[in-house]
Motif scaffolding. Structure first.
Motif, mmCIF file in Angstrom:
data_model
loop_
_atom_site.group_PDB
_atom_site.id
_atom_site.type_symbol
_atom_site.label_atom_id
_atom_site.label_comp_id
_atom_site.label_asym_id
_atom_site.label_seq_id
_atom_site.Cartn_x
_atom_site.Cartn_y
_atom_site.Cartn_z
ATOM 1 N N VAL A 1 16.836 -0.008 -8.574
ATOM 2 C CA VAL A 1 16.175 0.282 -7.300
ATOM 3 C C VAL A 1 16.368 1.747 -6.924
ATOM 4 C CG1 VAL A 1 16.197 -0.192 -4.814
ATOM 5 C CG2 VAL A 1 16.244 -2.080 -6.446
ATOM 6 N N VAL A 2 17.586 2.240 -7.045
ATOM 7 C CA VAL A 2 17.849 3.646 -6.712
ATOM 8 C C VAL A 2 17.091 4.568 -7.673
ATOM 9 C CG1 VAL A 2 19.625 5.433 -6.496
ATOM 10 C CG2 VAL A 2 20.028 3.153 -5.554
ATOM 11 N N ASP A 3 17.035 4.213 -8.951
ATOM 12 C CA ASP A 3 16.234 4.990 -9.906
ATOM 13 C C ASP A 3 14.779 5.057 -9.440
ATOM 14 O OD1 ASP A 3 18.440 5.395 -11.556
ATOM 15 O OD2 ASP A 3 17.828 3.872 -13.043
ATOM 16 N N ASP A 4 14.226 3.919 -9.025
ATOM 17 C CA ASP A 4 12.843 3.881 -8.533
ATOM 18 C C ASP A 4 12.678 4.783 -7.315
ATOM 19 O OD1 ASP A 4 12.235 1.947 -10.467
ATOM 20 O OD2 ASP A 4 12.175 0.270 -9.031
ATOM 21 N N LEU A 5 13.613 4.674 -6.373
ATOM 22 C CA LEU A 5 13.528 5.479 -5.152
ATOM 23 C C LEU A 5 13.613 6.970 -5.471
ATOM 24 C CD1 LEU A 5 15.713 3.324 -2.724
ATOM 25 C CD2 LEU A 5 13.220 3.597 -2.681
ATOM 26 N N GLU A 6 14.475 7.336 -6.415
ATOM 27 C CA GLU A 6 14.579 8.741 -6.822
ATOM 28 C C GLU A 6 13.274 9.215 -7.461
ATOM 29 O OE1 GLU A 6 18.809 10.653 -7.707
ATOM 30 O OE2 GLU A 6 18.200 9.180 -9.219
ATOM 31 N N ARG A 7 12.740 8.389 -8.353
ATOM 32 C CA ARG A 7 11.491 8.741 -9.039
ATOM 33 C C ARG A 7 10.350 8.956 -8.038
ATOM 34 N NH1 ARG A 7 12.702 5.741 -12.986
ATOM 35 N NH2 ARG A 7 12.013 3.775 -12.091
ATOM 36 N N LYS A 8 10.354 8.190 -6.958
ATOM 37 C CA LYS A 8 9.314 8.294 -5.933
ATOM 38 C C LYS A 8 9.614 9.396 -4.904
ATOM 39 C CE LYS A 8 8.233 3.358 -6.239
ATOM 40 N NZ LYS A 8 6.818 3.359 -6.538
ATOM 41 N N GLY A 9 10.784 10.028 -5.026
ATOM 42 C CA GLY A 9 11.156 11.087 -4.096
ATOM 43 C C GLY A 9 11.627 10.572 -2.749
ATOM 44 N N LEU A 10 12.022 9.295 -2.676
ATOM 45 C CA LEU A 10 12.406 8.686 -1.410
ATOM 46 C C LEU A 10 13.915 8.732 -1.161
ATOM 47 C CD1 LEU A 10 10.049 5.577 -1.657
ATOM 48 C CD2 LEU A 10 9.626 7.760 -0.492
ATOM 49 N N ALA A 11 14.677 8.964 -2.217
ATOM 50 C CA ALA A 11 16.140 9.046 -2.102
ATOM 51 C C ALA A 11 16.663 9.951 -3.210
ATOM 52 C CB ALA A 11 16.767 7.656 -2.212
ATOM 53 N N HIS B 1 13.243 -2.222 -2.478
ATOM 54 C CA HIS B 1 13.358 -0.785 -2.202
ATOM 55 C C HIS B 1 13.582 -0.557 -0.709
ATOM 56 C CE1 HIS B 1 10.609 -0.862 -5.819
ATOM 57 N NE2 HIS B 1 11.649 -0.169 -6.255
ATOM 58 N N PHE B 2 12.816 -1.285 0.090
ATOM 59 C CA PHE B 2 12.899 -1.088 1.528
ATOM 60 C C PHE B 2 14.261 -1.515 2.064
ATOM 61 C CE2 PHE B 2 11.637 -1.626 6.003
ATOM 62 C CZ PHE B 2 11.128 -0.350 6.200
ATOM 63 N N ALA B 3 14.867 -2.546 1.470
ATOM 64 C CA ALA B 3 16.196 -2.975 1.897
ATOM 65 C C ALA B 3 17.211 -1.847 1.733
ATOM 66 C CB ALA B 3 16.630 -4.208 1.095
ATOM 67 N N VAL B 4 17.088 -1.086 0.660
ATOM 68 C CA VAL B 4 17.988 0.051 0.438
ATOM 69 C C VAL B 4 17.691 1.155 1.447
ATOM 70 C CG1 VAL B 4 18.617 1.894 -1.181
ATOM 71 C CG2 VAL B 4 18.447 -0.478 -1.973
ATOM 72 N N LEU B 5 16.417 1.424 1.697
ATOM 73 C CA LEU B 5 16.073 2.447 2.695
ATOM 74 C C LEU B 5 16.624 2.077 4.067
ATOM 75 C CD1 LEU B 5 12.404 3.372 1.704
ATOM 76 C CD2 LEU B 5 14.527 4.589 1.146
ATOM 77 N N ILE B 6 16.570 0.800 4.417
ATOM 78 C CA ILE B 6 17.136 0.355 5.701
ATOM 79 C C ILE B 6 18.623 0.685 5.766
ATOM 80 C CG2 ILE B 6 17.775 -1.697 7.047
ATOM 81 C CD1 ILE B 6 15.057 -2.912 6.189
ATOM 82 N N GLU B 7 19.352 0.385 4.691
ATOM 83 C CA GLU B 7 20.789 0.680 4.663
ATOM 84 C C GLU B 7 21.043 2.176 4.800
ATOM 85 O OE1 GLU B 7 23.526 -1.308 4.716
ATOM 86 O OE2 GLU B 7 22.008 -2.849 5.106
ATOM 87 N N ILE C 1 18.784 9.163 1.777
ATOM 88 C CA ILE C 1 17.337 9.115 1.980
ATOM 89 C C ILE C 1 16.804 10.534 2.131
ATOM 90 C CG2 ILE C 1 17.422 8.862 4.503
ATOM 91 C CD1 ILE C 1 15.129 6.750 4.152
ATOM 92 N N THR C 2 15.609 10.781 1.626
ATOM 93 C CA THR C 2 14.972 12.095 1.728
ATOM 94 C C THR C 2 14.032 12.117 2.936
ATOM 95 O OG1 THR C 2 13.080 11.435 0.393
ATOM 96 C CG2 THR C 2 14.999 12.353 -0.795
ATOM 97 N N PRO C 3 13.561 13.299 3.319
ATOM 98 C CA PRO C 3 12.557 13.352 4.385
ATOM 99 C C PRO C 3 11.310 12.508 4.047
ATOM 100 C CG PRO C 3 13.489 15.525 4.043
ATOM 101 C CD PRO C 3 14.028 14.644 2.945
ATOM 102 N N GLN C 4 10.906 12.516 2.781
ATOM 103 C CA GLN C 4 9.767 11.688 2.351
ATOM 104 C C GLN C 4 10.108 10.200 2.511
ATOM 105 O OE1 GLN C 4 8.402 12.619 -1.604
ATOM 106 N NE2 GLN C 4 7.012 10.871 -1.677
ATOM 107 N N GLY C 5 11.353 9.841 2.233
ATOM 108 C CA GLY C 5 11.798 8.463 2.424
ATOM 109 C C GLY C 5 11.757 8.055 3.884
ATOM 110 N N LEU C 6 12.143 8.969 4.775
ATOM 111 C CA LEU C 6 12.076 8.691 6.215
ATOM 112 C C LEU C 6 10.630 8.527 6.675
ATOM 113 C CD1 LEU C 6 14.845 11.035 7.642
ATOM 114 C CD2 LEU C 6 14.775 8.534 7.747
ATOM 115 N N GLU C 7 9.729 9.345 6.130
ATOM 116 C CA GLU C 7 8.308 9.206 6.470
ATOM 117 C C GLU C 7 7.793 7.839 6.042
ATOM 118 O OE1 GLU C 7 5.744 12.367 5.093
ATOM 119 O OE2 GLU C 7 7.197 13.893 5.749
ATOM 120 N N PRO D 1 0.807 -1.235 0.000
ATOM 121 C CA PRO D 1 0.000 0.000 0.000
ATOM 122 C C PRO D 1 0.837 1.280 0.000
ATOM 123 C CG PRO D 1 -0.775 -1.519 1.699
ATOM 124 C CD PRO D 1 0.507 -2.080 1.150
ATOM 125 N N LEU D 2 2.104 1.160 0.377
ATOM 126 C CA LEU D 2 2.998 2.319 0.409
ATOM 127 C C LEU D 2 3.700 2.532 -0.929
ATOM 128 C CD1 LEU D 2 4.524 1.670 3.937
ATOM 129 C CD2 LEU D 2 2.703 3.284 3.344
#
Length: 161
Positions: A86-96, A54-60, A112-118, A47-48
């Motif tokens: 994965v990083v391309d996806d995270l950038e596109r979503k504004g998460l990194a 993607h989440f594995a990268v955010l954890i790192e 990680i961006t503030p949106q990524g932390l949220e 749902p997110l």
């Protein structure tokens, strides 16, 4: 079996069934447990709008701060092309975001961006009840015991320190 047929002793065949004595049994059980846990955690992340990769990268990124892609690939068990996607996806979503590394124009660190932390915090909130359901059959203290055993298996050098 006839009298002139030699008796053969064969090694146990690897399965992931309870009681398997094969030397591969533990690895197969861990793989099956991983698949089950990944499916449950994927349910929390869907749902997110992110997947486990993607989440594995955010954890790192949360654990280590800005990290170069080469190190993210090693930490997540990905290859160069996979981590780039994965990083391309995270950038596109504004998460990194990728940022230049001082002193090396060729290298970019992922941050990680503030949106990524949220999203990271929202994922933990969403995963809590699902994680409880996943380990419910382990009984009281079972989850903690399993985590302790898996930690010892995954980080044996940490026990020696």
């Amino acid at each position: 079996m006839t009298a002139d047929t030699p008796h053969r002793t064969t090694a146990p065949r690897a399965t992931d069934r309870p009681g398997d004595a094969s030397p591969f049994a533990l690895g197969l059980l861990l793989r099956r447990a991983h698949w089950r846990a990944a499916a449950v955690m994927g349910e929390a992340l869907r749902p997110l709008g992110v997947e486990l990769r993607h989440f594995a990268v955010l954890i790192e990124l949360v654990n280590h701060g800005p990290t170069v892609q080469r190190d993210l690939a090693a930490a997540t068990g990905s290859d160069k092309a996979g981590i780039m996607r994965v990083v391309d996806d995270l950038e596109r979503k504004g998460l990194a975001v990728r940022k230049a590394v001082p002193g090396d124009r060729r290298v970019r660190a992922v941050e990680i961006t503030p949106q990524g932390l949220e999203l990271f915090d929202a994922a933990h909130a969403a995963a809590g009840p699902l994680a409880e359901r996943l380990v419910a059959e382990l009984g009281p203290g079972g989850s903690e015991q399993l985590a302790a055993l898996l930690t010892r298996l995954a980080h044996p050098a940490d026990d020696e320190a």
